[in-house]
Design an enzyme around this catalytic site. Structure first.
Site, PDB file in Angstrom:
ATOM      1  N   GLU A  12       0.993  -1.275  -0.026  1.00 40.92           N
ATOM      2  CA  GLU A  12      -0.043  -0.040  -0.113  1.00 40.92           C
ATOM      3  C   GLU A  12       0.755   1.061  -0.060  1.00 40.92           C
ATOM      4  O   GLU A  12       0.569   2.306  -0.742  1.00 40.92           O
ATOM      5  CB  GLU A  12      -0.881   0.150   1.164  1.00 40.92           C
ATOM      6  CG  GLU A  12      -1.724   1.188   1.220  1.00 40.92           C
ATOM      7  CD  GLU A  12      -2.831   1.035   0.284  1.00 40.92           C
ATOM      8  OE1 GLU A  12      -3.645   2.119   0.149  1.00 40.92           O
ATOM      9  OE2 GLU A  12      -3.035   0.016  -0.580  1.00 40.92           O
ATOM     10  N   THR A  44     -11.954   9.952 -13.056  1.00 44.46           N
ATOM     11  CA  THR A  44     -11.116   9.235 -11.761  1.00 44.46           C
ATOM     12  C   THR A  44     -11.626   7.696 -11.825  1.00 44.46           C
ATOM     13  O   THR A  44     -10.810   6.993 -11.228  1.00 44.46           O
ATOM     14  CB  THR A  44     -11.689   9.831 -10.399  1.00 44.46           C
ATOM     15  OG1 THR A  44     -13.350   9.745 -10.632  1.00 44.46           O
ATOM     16  CG2 THR A  44     -11.430  11.227 -10.358  1.00 44.46           C
TER      17      THR A  44
END
Length: 164
Positions: free
Chosen positions: A23, A134
């Site tokens: 991450e 997006t």
């Protein structure tokens, strides 16, 4: 400057045993390297790196971005694919810890889309005529729409003033 930083994104994938980046990483200025964060060793199938590789490949034509995308795709196939879908990886440095039963919607909408487009050199998507929203959907720019419509206006369902 951006093109100089992008190899770091590839290194973040290649640096881990699974071939997948966590991450986030922490930079170690003392040793001039980075390491995965203990609290963020997981991979949620995010698209940002492959999106950047796609855009840079389209802008520069450099095939290295396609190669990096292919390596990431292979790692995802090996470590994140399940019998019915894809799943988040619990620990990028220890894939034997297994997957988390979670596949975010952006994986299909963006990650796989950018990986596909990255491997499709004949794609009709021209970054001078399209932008991505997006969720990774290509949309024609206003100038492209205006040029293609020869200045004609289009009606809108909202009652807004048409673009001329």
């Amino acid at each position: 400057l951006t093109c100089q930083r992008i190899p770091l994104a590839d290194q973040m994938y290649a640096h881990h045993k699974s071939g997948i980046a966590p991450e986030y990483v922490k930079f170690d200025s003392e040793h001039g390297d980075f390491r995965k964060s203990v609290e963020a060793a997981f991979y949620y199938l995010r698209p940002e790196a492959v999106e950047s590789f796609f855009i840079l490949n389209k802008l520069t034509g450099d095939p290295v971005y396609r190669e990096w995308g292919w390596e990431i795709f292979q790692a995802i196939e090996e470590h994140c694919r399940s019998d019915v879908a894809y799943a988040s990886l619990s620990d990028v440095n220890d894939p034997s810890l297994g997957k988390t039963d979670k596949m975010e919607s952006f994986f299909l909408a963006e990650t796989l889309k950018y990986l596909y487009l990255l491997q499709d050199p004949d794609s009709e998507i021209d970054l001078n005529k399209h932008v991505f929203n997006t969720e990774g959907h290509p949309l024609k720019t206003f100038n492209t729409l205006k040029t293609e419509s020869n200045g004609k206006t289009c009606s809108t369902s909202t009652g807004a003033t048409p673009v001329r």
